[in-house]
Structure formats: structure tokens, C-alpha cells
Design a protein around this motif. Sequence first.
Motif, PDB file in Angstrom:
ATOM      1  N   VAL A 236       7.552  50.879 -26.763  1.00  0.00           N
ATOM      2  CA  VAL A 236       6.883  50.157 -25.682  1.00  0.00           C
ATOM      3  C   VAL A 236       5.715  49.332 -26.229  1.00  0.00           C
ATOM      4  CG1 VAL A 236       5.505  50.427 -23.594  1.00  0.00           C
ATOM      5  CG2 VAL A 236       7.556  51.790 -23.897  1.00  0.00           C
ATOM      6  N   ASP A 237       4.930  49.936 -27.134  1.00  0.00           N
ATOM      7  CA  ASP A 237       3.792  49.224 -27.713  1.00  0.00           C
ATOM      8  C   ASP A 237       4.256  48.055 -28.576  1.00  0.00           C
ATOM      9  OD1 ASP A 237       2.186  51.054 -26.477  1.00  0.00           O
ATOM     10  OD2 ASP A 237       1.835  52.262 -28.272  1.00  0.00           O
ATOM     11  N   GLU A 238       5.294  48.285 -29.385  1.00  0.00           N
ATOM     12  CA  GLU A 238       5.816  47.218 -30.234  1.00  0.00           C
ATOM     13  C   GLU A 238       6.362  46.068 -29.389  1.00  0.00           C
ATOM     14  OE1 GLU A 238       7.266  49.356 -34.316  1.00  0.00           O
ATOM     15  OE2 GLU A 238       8.643  49.433 -32.629  1.00  0.00           O
ATOM     16  N   TRP A 239       7.058  46.423 -28.323  1.00  0.00           N
ATOM     17  CA  TRP A 239       7.653  45.419 -27.437  1.00  0.00           C
ATOM     18  C   TRP A 239       6.574  44.564 -26.776  1.00  0.00           C
ATOM     19  CZ3 TRP A 239       7.694  44.972 -21.927  1.00  0.00           C
ATOM     20  CH2 TRP A 239       8.659  44.102 -21.408  1.00  0.00           C
ATOM     21  N   GLU A 240       5.554  45.224 -26.256  1.00  0.00           N
ATOM     22  CA  GLU A 240       4.499  44.479 -25.573  1.00  0.00           C
ATOM     23  C   GLU A 240       3.680  43.644 -26.557  1.00  0.00           C
ATOM     24  OE1 GLU A 240       1.335  45.149 -21.934  1.00  0.00           O
ATOM     25  OE2 GLU A 240       2.316  46.888 -22.852  1.00  0.00           O
ATOM     26  N   ASN A 241       3.443  44.174 -27.762  1.00  0.00           N
ATOM     27  CA  ASN A 241       2.733  43.393 -28.783  1.00  0.00           C
ATOM     28  C   ASN A 241       3.536  42.159 -29.179  1.00  0.00           C
ATOM     29  OD1 ASN A 241       0.519  45.089 -28.906  1.00  0.00           O
ATOM     30  ND2 ASN A 241       1.380  46.357 -30.532  1.00  0.00           N
ATOM     31  N   GLY A 242       4.868  42.319 -29.257  1.00  0.00           N
ATOM     32  CA  GLY A 242       5.722  41.182 -29.574  1.00  0.00           C
ATOM     33  C   GLY A 242       5.628  40.087 -28.524  1.00  0.00           C
ATOM     34  N   LEU A 243       5.639  40.479 -27.250  1.00  0.00           N
ATOM     35  CA  LEU A 243       5.496  39.494 -26.172  1.00  0.00           C
ATOM     36  C   LEU A 243       4.126  38.825 -26.224  1.00  0.00           C
ATOM     37  CD1 LEU A 243       7.076  41.360 -23.113  1.00  0.00           C
ATOM     38  CD2 LEU A 243       8.109  39.537 -24.479  1.00  0.00           C
ATOM     39  N   ARG A 244       3.113  39.596 -26.546  1.00  0.00           N
ATOM     40  CA  ARG A 244       1.752  39.053 -26.603  1.00  0.00           C
ATOM     41  C   ARG A 244       1.642  37.995 -27.709  1.00  0.00           C
ATOM     42  NH1 ARG A 244      -0.637  43.659 -27.127  1.00  0.00           N
ATOM     43  NH2 ARG A 244      -0.672  44.068 -24.899  1.00  0.00           N
ATOM     44  N   GLN A 245       2.301  38.242 -28.833  1.00  0.00           N
ATOM     45  CA  GLN A 245       2.255  37.288 -29.941  1.00  0.00           C
ATOM     46  C   GLN A 245       2.950  35.970 -29.599  1.00  0.00           C
ATOM     47  OE1 GLN A 245       3.828  39.293 -33.385  1.00  0.00           O
ATOM     48  NE2 GLN A 245       2.289  40.911 -33.300  1.00  0.00           N
ATOM     49  N   LEU A 246       3.934  36.023 -28.691  1.00  0.00           N
ATOM     50  CA  LEU A 246       4.647  34.803 -28.292  1.00  0.00           C
ATOM     51  C   LEU A 246       3.930  34.048 -27.177  1.00  0.00           C
ATOM     52  CD1 LEU A 246       8.409  35.898 -28.256  1.00  0.00           C
ATOM     53  CD2 LEU A 246       7.145  34.704 -30.054  1.00  0.00           C
ATOM     54  N   SER A 247       2.919  34.681 -26.602  1.00  0.00           N
ATOM     55  CA  SER A 247       2.200  34.043 -25.497  1.00  0.00           C
ATOM     56  C   SER A 247       1.564  32.736 -25.967  1.00  0.00           C
ATOM     57  CB  SER A 247       1.116  34.989 -24.976  1.00  0.00           C
ATOM     58  OG  SER A 247       0.379  34.382 -23.950  1.00  0.00           O
ATOM     59  N   GLY A 248       1.847  31.666 -25.259  1.00  0.00           N
ATOM     60  CA  GLY A 248       1.289  30.363 -25.613  1.00  0.00           C
ATOM     61  C   GLY A 248       2.111  29.593 -26.616  1.00  0.00           C
ATOM     62  N   VAL A 249       3.147  30.212 -27.183  1.00  0.00           N
ATOM     63  CA  VAL A 249       4.017  29.524 -28.137  1.00  0.00           C
ATOM     64  C   VAL A 249       5.103  28.789 -27.361  1.00  0.00           C
ATOM     65  CG1 VAL A 249       5.574  29.792 -30.109  1.00  0.00           C
ATOM     66  CG2 VAL A 249       3.581  31.289 -29.879  1.00  0.00           C
ATOM     67  N   ASN A 250       5.384  27.565 -27.753  1.00  0.00           N
ATOM     68  CA  ASN A 250       6.400  26.757 -27.076  1.00  0.00           C
ATOM     69  C   ASN A 250       7.756  27.443 -27.158  1.00  0.00           C
ATOM     70  OD1 ASN A 250       8.378  24.630 -26.521  1.00  0.00           O
ATOM     71  ND2 ASN A 250       6.609  23.246 -26.604  1.00  0.00           N
ATOM     72  N   LEU A 251       8.455  27.536 -26.008  1.00  0.00           N
ATOM     73  CA  LEU A 251       9.757  28.208 -25.986  1.00  0.00           C
ATOM     74  C   LEU A 251      10.799  27.504 -26.843  1.00  0.00           C
ATOM     75  CD1 LEU A 251      10.178  29.439 -22.289  1.00  0.00           C
ATOM     76  CD2 LEU A 251      10.120  30.820 -24.366  1.00  0.00           C
ATOM     77  N   THR A 252      10.615  26.232 -27.089  1.00  0.00           N
ATOM     78  CA  THR A 252      11.543  25.523 -27.969  1.00  0.00           C
ATOM     79  C   THR A 252      11.587  26.180 -29.346  1.00  0.00           C
ATOM     80  OG1 THR A 252      11.079  23.452 -26.814  1.00  0.00           O
ATOM     81  CG2 THR A 252      12.105  23.282 -28.988  1.00  0.00           C
ATOM     82  N   ASP A 253      10.427  26.696 -29.764  1.00  0.00           N
ATOM     83  CA  ASP A 253      10.325  27.333 -31.078  1.00  0.00           C
ATOM     84  C   ASP A 253      10.530  28.846 -31.029  1.00  0.00           C
ATOM     85  OD1 ASP A 253       9.606  24.838 -32.243  1.00  0.00           O
ATOM     86  OD2 ASP A 253       7.553  25.127 -31.506  1.00  0.00           O
ATOM     87  N   SER A 254      10.368  29.429 -29.861  1.00  0.00           N
ATOM     88  CA  SER A 254      10.333  30.902 -29.811  1.00  0.00           C
ATOM     89  C   SER A 254      11.406  31.525 -28.923  1.00  0.00           C
ATOM     90  CB  SER A 254       8.963  31.360 -29.307  1.00  0.00           C
ATOM     91  OG  SER A 254       8.726  30.912 -27.979  1.00  0.00           O
TER      92      SER A 254
END
Length: 382
Positions: A236-254
Motif C-alpha cells: 500500500v505504501d509503495e503503491w501510494e508513493n508511486g502515485l505521488r511521484q507521478l503527480s504533476g507529470v504529463n500523462l503522455t510521458d507517464s
Amino acid sequence: MKIMLVDDETLVLNQIRRMLSGYPGISVVGSFGNAREAIRQMPDLQPDVVFFDIHLPELSGIQAVELAQEACPGTDIVFVTAYSEYAVQAFELNAVDYLLKPLHQARLDQTIKRLMQKRMHKHEDMHSTAPSRILCFRSLRLQSSGRSPEIPKWRTAKTQALFAYLLHQRGKIVFKETLLELLWPELNVKQAANQLYTSIYHIRQCLKQMGIDAPIQNMTIQEGYILDTSRIRIDVDEWENGLRQLSGVNLTDSHSELRRLLSLYEGDYLQEIGYGWVEDERERLRKLWYLNARSLARFYEKAMMQEEALAMYERIQDVDPYNEEDGLALMKLYTASGRHKEAEKHYHKLDHLFSNELRIGLTDKLVDWFEHARKKLPPLAQ
């Protein structure tokens, strides 16, 4: 292998010491007639095994073992008792073995062999470099030493709930009073405390046997426990940290990484735990998944990536079938890709769901779209 002896009968202590002297590689590091004194000495003596008389004055065997595990985590327990009915209780507490008085050398041979085998397996596990994990999505599972995730064999459903609550509150002090009220409200304080001590001991043994380095610390002054998960990974922690790292990143790249993370959501958080305390976190994580999944589905839709969009909307509808807007988006994608039968099937599924379970009809927007689609695309109605 260092062994400590705890028995209020001096003759028994002397007998066990004499019998153990015949085994190579074994040393008796202390003999005690008083459990509290033995437990005080354990941090200094660091025994690998404690031979405990299960029927001790002052402390019950259950309480003594619970305190001993806190004083020296990882120590194995062998119960010594004059009463055969305690044998069952010994294994309920996950003791390595039990010995009945009067002691016999042949039976002690079996105990020593069992202890040696257990130490050998422990040594093998220590040489594994794969990190341990606790998985909380869908079913509660433990994964150690690069092995496949396993569902632990909990002694009772409340033992599982106790571990889940300590995990839920990881890193925080959980007061014993809170646990007694939460899990054993129907019992008096003494009975509930015994259940708590037994369950804590069982959890410690279960974690140790499965190679999960998550000690339960006994906060004596505050009368509570802390589950230390600093040396393991939690999905759960790894999953949420992964989402947090993608926050603000363009979906075209992520978008590929976001899709991978969303696929890790195998089911709701601690899904099999029915206690009310889990609901807020379960709902928070479910909403977090839904918001990201919907964002990705719309990205695929705008990018004309029909198959990817369809797959995401189908998963979203599985998680939240009551959202008509997502249902409409899915049906539009079905018709756009020529899958008219599937669009009609999904419409009738939604109609049945809303009419029979929610006792309300579908919105005019959805009904009007379906009627228009049937007229415009005859295959839809065939």
C-alpha cells in the motif's frame, strides 16, 4: 546453541542441565526459579532457547512467554510441564516443543533435533537478500525471502484482526486498553488480557517463522504495543508513493507507469477485515485509485487509444458500477469500435442494477442516448 532454564523446582533444573550437558554445541547460560528474574537477565544472556515451566508462580506461562519475547525477540520456547493438558496450549502458543515431567532422554533428543532443524532453516533465511513484504490489497499476505506471497495460518480470526490493526497503526503506540475493547469487549479484563497476550505471542511466532522482520515492541510504561515496519516493504505504501511521484507529470510521458500502478490494486485495502476502523482508509485508497483510473481513461479516450480506454473504463465500472457517466463513456466506446452487442448488454446491466438494487431509474441522458443509438445503429438492437 545457548539455552536458558526456568523452573521453580530445583531438582528439575538440575536434571535438565545434566541431560543437556551430553549434547555437543549446547550450553546452558542460566538457570532460574523465578520467571521475572529470568526475563530481566535475558537481554544480557541472549539465549537462543528458553525451557519454560508453563505453571510458574507469579506469572502464567502465557504472560512469561509474552514478556520473554519482548526482552529477547526471536528466542524459541520449549515448555516443560507436569500436566499433559498443557501440551495443546503449548502448540497453540507456537512453542517449538513441549516436554512432560518426568523427563526422558529419548524425548529430549527429539526436542533438540527439532531445535537444530529450526536454527538451520533460520540460518538459510538470513542469507536471502530479497526484502520481506506485507501485502494489504485484497487479502492480507506475507512475502519473505523472495518467495511467493502466503496467507498466514492465523490461530483465530481475532489474531488476524489484531495484526491488521497493529499494521494499520504501524509506527504508533496502540494501547492495550484499546485492543481489549476493540477485539474482546465481551470478556472481563483478565480473560481479554490473556487472549491479547496469547495472540501477540502467536503473531510474533508467525512473523518469525515466515521471515518477516517486523517486531512488535512492548511499550511497558505506556501499556501498549508498536509494530515496527521500518525494515520491510508494504504494498500500500509503495503503491501510494508511486502515485505521488507521478503527480504533476504529463500523462503522455507517464501513462504506462500509471497503468502499471493501477493494475497493482488487486482489491480493496484489508478487504477481508470486517471491522469498522478499516473503512475510512479503505474508502480513501479506493477513491485514490478511481481518480487516477478515470484520469487515465480520459487521456486514452482523447488520444484515440480506443482499446486502452475500453480496458480502463471496464475496470472502472467493475470497481464502481453505479457511476452512469463512466457507464455511458464505456458504451460510447463500444459503439465507436463496432461492438454494439456489448453496448446493449452493458445498458441492460446498468438498467437492472439501478432498477432492482437502487430502486431508481436511469437518468434521461443515458436513456435518451441509448434510444438514439438504437435508431441510428440498428445492429445495436439486434
